[in-house]
Design a protein around this motif. Sequence first.
Motif, PDB file in Angstrom:
ATOM      1  N   PRO A  57       0.813  -1.219   0.000  1.00 35.47           N
ATOM      2  CA  PRO A  57       0.000   0.000   0.000  1.00 35.47           C
ATOM      3  C   PRO A  57       0.842   1.262   0.000  1.00 35.47           C
ATOM      4  O   PRO A  57       1.926   1.320   0.591  1.00 35.47           O
ATOM      5  N   SER A  58       0.312   2.301  -0.630  1.00 41.15           N
ATOM      6  CA  SER A  58       0.914   3.627  -0.568  1.00 41.15           C
ATOM      7  C   SER A  58       0.356   4.426   0.599  1.00 41.15           C
ATOM      8  O   SER A  58       0.922   5.456   0.968  1.00 41.15           O
ATOM      9  N   VAL A  59      -0.748   3.977   1.152  1.00 46.32           N
ATOM     10  CA  VAL A  59      -1.350   4.574   2.348  1.00 46.32           C
ATOM     11  C   VAL A  59      -1.608   3.457   3.343  1.00 46.32           C
ATOM     12  O   VAL A  59      -2.243   2.453   2.991  1.00 46.32           O
ATOM     13  N   VAL A  60      -1.135   3.620   4.564  1.00 46.95           N
ATOM     14  CA  VAL A  60      -1.476   2.692   5.635  1.00 46.95           C
ATOM     15  C   VAL A  60      -1.450   3.470   6.946  1.00 46.95           C
ATOM     16  O   VAL A  60      -0.460   4.107   7.286  1.00 46.95           O
ATOM     17  N   ALA A  61      -2.582   3.459   7.651  1.00 44.92           N
ATOM     18  CA  ALA A  61      -2.723   4.214   8.890  1.00 44.92           C
ATOM     19  C   ALA A  61      -3.955   3.720   9.629  1.00 44.92           C
ATOM     20  O   ALA A  61      -4.885   3.184   9.010  1.00 44.92           O
ATOM     21  N   PRO A  62      -4.005   3.884  10.940  1.00 41.27           N
ATOM     22  CA  PRO A  62      -5.277   3.679  11.628  1.00 41.27           C
ATOM     23  C   PRO A  62      -6.326   4.626  11.037  1.00 41.27           C
ATOM     24  O   PRO A  62      -6.012   5.773  10.685  1.00 41.27           O
ATOM     25  N   LEU A  63      -7.551   4.161  10.949  1.00 40.02           N
ATOM     26  CA  LEU A  63      -8.590   4.944  10.279  1.00 40.02           C
ATOM     27  C   LEU A  63      -8.735   6.330  10.899  1.00 40.02           C
ATOM     28  O   LEU A  63      -8.806   7.337  10.192  1.00 40.02           O
ATOM     29  N   GLY A  64      -8.792   6.409  12.228  1.00 46.16           N
ATOM     30  CA  GLY A  64      -8.952   7.705  12.877  1.00 46.16           C
ATOM     31  C   GLY A  64      -7.796   8.628  12.607  1.00 46.16           C
ATOM     32  O   GLY A  64      -7.979   9.797  12.246  1.00 46.16           O
ATOM     33  N   ASP A  65      -6.575   8.126  12.753  1.00 44.46           N
ATOM     34  CA  ASP A  65      -5.401   8.974  12.576  1.00 44.46           C
ATOM     35  C   ASP A  65      -5.271   9.474  11.152  1.00 44.46           C
ATOM     36  O   ASP A  65      -4.789  10.590  10.925  1.00 44.46           O
ATOM     37  N   PHE A  66      -5.676   8.672  10.158  1.00 40.03           N
ATOM     38  CA  PHE A  66      -5.616   9.159   8.783  1.00 40.03           C
ATOM     39  C   PHE A  66      -6.455  10.418   8.627  1.00 40.03           C
ATOM     40  O   PHE A  66      -6.066  11.361   7.932  1.00 40.03           O
ATOM     41  N   PHE A  67      -7.618  10.450   9.298  1.00 37.75           N
ATOM     42  CA  PHE A  67      -8.505  11.607   9.205  1.00 37.75           C
ATOM     43  C   PHE A  67      -8.293  12.590  10.364  1.00 37.75           C
ATOM     44  O   PHE A  67      -9.193  13.361  10.691  1.00 37.75           O
ATOM     45  N   CYS A  68      -7.110  12.549  10.969  1.00 41.60           N
ATOM     46  CA  CYS A  68      -6.697  13.531  11.981  1.00 41.60           C
ATOM     47  C   CYS A  68      -7.420  13.372  13.319  1.00 41.60           C
ATOM     48  O   CYS A  68      -7.465  14.319  14.108  1.00 41.60           O
ATOM     49  N   VAL A  69      -7.983  12.207  13.586  1.00 45.16           N
ATOM     50  CA  VAL A  69      -8.507  11.906  14.918  1.00 45.16           C
ATOM     51  C   VAL A  69      -7.359  11.278  15.703  1.00 45.16           C
ATOM     52  O   VAL A  69      -7.211  10.060  15.773  1.00 45.16           O
ATOM     53  N   GLY A  70      -6.505  12.131  16.274  1.00 47.26           N
ATOM     54  CA  GLY A  70      -5.343  11.666  17.009  1.00 47.26           C
ATOM     55  C   GLY A  70      -5.700  11.231  18.412  1.00 47.26           C
ATOM     56  O   GLY A  70      -6.636  11.743  19.034  1.00 47.26           O
ATOM     57  N   ASN A  71      -4.945  10.262  18.928  1.00 53.10           N
ATOM     58  CA  ASN A  71      -5.190   9.715  20.264  1.00 53.10           C
ATOM     59  C   ASN A  71      -6.609   9.169  20.411  1.00 53.10           C
ATOM     60  O   ASN A  71      -7.116   9.030  21.523  1.00 53.10           O
ATOM     61  N   SER A  72      -7.261   8.878  19.286  1.00 52.94           N
ATOM     62  CA  SER A  72      -8.645   8.374  19.261  1.00 52.94           C
ATOM     63  C   SER A  72      -9.656   9.378  19.815  1.00 52.94           C
ATOM     64  O   SER A  72     -10.782   9.007  20.154  1.00 52.94           O
ATOM     65  N   ILE A  73      -9.280  10.654  19.912  1.00 53.56           N
ATOM     66  CA  ILE A  73     -10.159  11.694  20.454  1.00 53.56           C
ATOM     67  C   ILE A  73     -10.761  12.471  19.284  1.00 53.56           C
ATOM     68  O   ILE A  73     -10.034  13.110  18.515  1.00 53.56           O
ATOM     69  N   ALA A  74     -12.073  12.434  19.157  1.00 52.12           N
ATOM     70  CA  ALA A  74     -12.744  13.110  18.050  1.00 52.12           C
ATOM     71  C   ALA A  74     -12.992  14.575  18.400  1.00 52.12           C
ATOM     72  O   ALA A  74     -13.616  14.882  19.419  1.00 52.12           O
ATOM     73  N   GLY A  75     -12.480  15.461  17.566  1.00 53.77           N
ATOM     74  CA  GLY A  75     -12.685  16.893  17.769  1.00 53.77           C
ATOM     75  C   GLY A  75     -13.107  17.566  16.478  1.00 53.77           C
ATOM     76  O   GLY A  75     -12.657  17.195  15.388  1.00 53.77           O
TER      77      GLY A  75
END
Length: 485
Positions: free
Chosen positions: A137-155
């Motif tokens: 893959p050219s992209v691999v990341a946890p789903l939240g972190d890819f969309f900038c939900v860091g530390n699993s905290i939605a803001g």
Amino acid sequence: MPTPSVSTPASALPTASGGPSPFSLGDDLLGRAAKRRDARSARVSSWDRTGGNEDAFVVMPGETAVLADLEGPGAITHLWLTQTCRRVLGPGLIDPTLAGVAMFEIHNALGLNWEITDPDYYRKVIIRMYWDDQETPSVVAPLGDFFCVGNSIAGNFSSLPFTVSVKEGERLTFGGPAAFNCYLPMPFNSRARIEVENQNDVPYVQYYYVDYELYREQLPGDVLYFHAHWRRENPCDGWGPDLQVNSLETQVPNLTGAGNYVILETEGAGNYIGCNHSVAHFPGTWWGEGDDMIFIDDDTWPPSMHGTGGEDYFNQAWGMQRNAYPMCGTIVHEEDVPGYQVSYRWHLADPVRFEERIKVTMEHGHANHLADDWASTAYWYQTLPGPRLEIPGVADRLSRIPQSPPRGPAAGANGANGSADGRAAHRADLPGELLEMIRARDDRMVEFEAKRAQWFERRAADSRERQRANADQAARIRDAFLGRR
């Protein structure tokens, strides 16, 4: 980077009077909306093909769902995703097989259900993207972190390439349900494949759109391919984590960049376009004062780009502030969620260009004295083949979530030992009529979970059929477009 598409020359486009156009719009964000192109727009999504309202995929534990499998040439222009993952703590009073939507949005206090959002699932689900039949893959990341939900905290935040929208009651919570958007162009010549893998032990529900364009001709040779990669150091290798930030004892030279946190390291030619950055910091000082250092091509020392501090790299100053600008901002501020910070910086107007290699780094505290938990997702465009990207296993991805007293029946009485032995010992002292009520609840829970599993299995089977139907639909759209001149 120019938008990857093949356009009819402006001089060939007619004006209202039928003559040639007297000017040409560029490929900037606003100009491209007013420019005619020889392209076809399309979408694949999770929509319910029966015409009903079950408009979501169910992805079972250990299963990978294909969100898009497209034949090019083309470019993905927009991603929208929203999802949920619930853990049942007790049997609800509503038959789960009667649910027409992903979940019952009913507060537990009403007594109709007893379930919570899994606070860890944003890091238990992985998103991967493949371009032009690359094996890795050219992209691999946890789903939240890819969309900038860091530390699993939605803001809530709004930037140029990414936005996240959270209901007020779920804002700044671990695993809070949210809507994700990404507007970064993702070109491909022969094929694009986007998939999500559920590495959780329970099913999760995925709604999504993948919007894209098709072109008749191969992409120009100067088009680069989108990449993203998640990294984490937990903790960073700090030599003096108990030293006060900015104290005299931290003022030692760093004239090599050795030991810096690495945001991105890759070989090839391309453009680094930014990152999101998550910190868990608990010494009671602050996480910053580390300089950013970006080594480009044949850099040794000093690097081509040397900054003056973590907050400065994120285009802020005197610490971090609550904001959300098009190119930089703070999503989670440590004053709102003590110990946690999530920030972003986009290099879209000022891409960092490299021809051979790049290494994007930042000190974790001046001269790397702090030992915080850092994670980041880097975004860049480069030539193929790209690097082999991997991320840690589930246990090494989970966020540091403050532990509250146990919830649900497993907690025992008054938060007592939640083990089976502890519950059995507690129950042995109960009067018979009370023990009978607990047994009745246990029996009802078994029945409830069986029905819920039946509902998930039915939805998951339907989701697999929709994946195949989406691929067939995308192929029909492409054939119709290429067959029309």
